[in-house]
Design a protein around this motif. Sequence first.
Motif: not given
Length: 453
Positions: A124-132, A137-142, A178-185
């Motif tokens: 997600a971080k990598l893809i957000a970096a690519y969009f930017q 206008d895109a951002q990674y969200i944890n 841009i949000f990573p799938g598969f996990f939460g807290y």
Amino acid sequence: MKVVKFGGSSLASGEQVEKVFQIVLSDPTRKVVVVSAPGKRYSDDVKVTDLLIDLALHHLNGKNADHLFVAVLERYKSIAKELHLTNEIISKIESDLQTLLHGDKSKPDRYIDAIKASGEDNNAKLIAAYFQHQGVDAQYINPKDAGLFVSDEPGNARVLQESYEQLYKLRELDGIVIFPGFFGYTKQGDVLTFSRSGSDITGSILANGLKADLYENFTDVDAVYSVNPTIVADPKEIRELTYREMRELSYAGFSVFHDEALIPAFRAGIPVNIKNTNNPTAPGTRVVNHRENSNGPVIGIASDKGFCSIYISKYLMNREIGFGRRLLQILEEYGMSYEHIPSGIDDITLILRQNQMDAATEREILARITEELHVDEVRIEHNLSLIMIVGEGMRHNVGTTARASKALADAGVNIEMINQGSSEVSMMFGIKEIDEKRAVQAIYNEFFIPVRV
Ligand code: ASP
């Protein structure tokens, strides 16, 4: 507003990420993008998630894991290179992964989950970096910052209800999320993953929380097929099916969409559109609340192997109050779950996934059933396949069971058991594993191939 999820094969290389970028930008309502970890680029390739699990296990067992670390990093490096990104993002991924690997190993399942989850998180971080990098206008969200909280079940977490309200706030953000799938807290702050292929679940949770109009799930096939294409050549595509049908099919072996991913979208009444990243203009398959019943009684046929059945017979079982509870209690004590329980007057059969018990546990369970429940007979049969025939239309159509069992009889397949699902949208046949392909083909021919006159 749409929530869009892309699976691992849609993000396996720079070329694939480029397609994802085009798809997202082609529709301004595609606001939230959920991503998996990089998946397979070709059939013998290894998914990043599998590399990460191996990496975590090597560390836990004190084995040298340099080759795995390099392999994981190589995947991100090659994507970044293809996308002409600077090394900054790779250095960040490398140092974050090193920190995780040197983290607390005292609770191995949590350690594994944190490393597993890094696959989607870093992607997600990598893809957000690519969009930017492309000026978007895109951002990674944890997930923690967004409030995606889960139950304390490592490797098998479930969303906590309170998350939905929190997630709605993502609507206030400008640009693409841009949000990573598969996990939460967990509430204690641990990273825990859903079960495998769980990025579908994240997408569905976000669609619900954000009250999206549509949840688009991009994968690598044009549609959900009415039967496994590796068993039946060129099967019919399903254009539209209900949540219940999809859940039954995915639970029973369809791997296109996670069976737990339907409930959040269904609860919020949000349609799901399964589409192909490699052919985005194809209409795909829509999962909806109600569909027009134009397909006849059956919409899909699923099958899976690896089951066993424990047959138990006891005279006057029908009068013995609490027999079922005592029987299931034994399974519960071994932490085992069952799939079906067809029953008769004096007998009952438990159908289970056989990988839940080794030979010793199996002997122990059979002995306990005999001794504690004083049964007349108990026997186990291995290597069964279950075939699930699914369709809302079955409720109104007379003779579906007869047609299916005649098709099996004509193909020379012996039916070990039949169970008509309580939901009335499914019917299950238990057969020997060796007959599975023949049986599925025969049922498919019966319901999907028009008879020539
Ligand atoms: N990457 C995870 C897996 O392979 C989750 C997902 O792709 O949905 O299970």
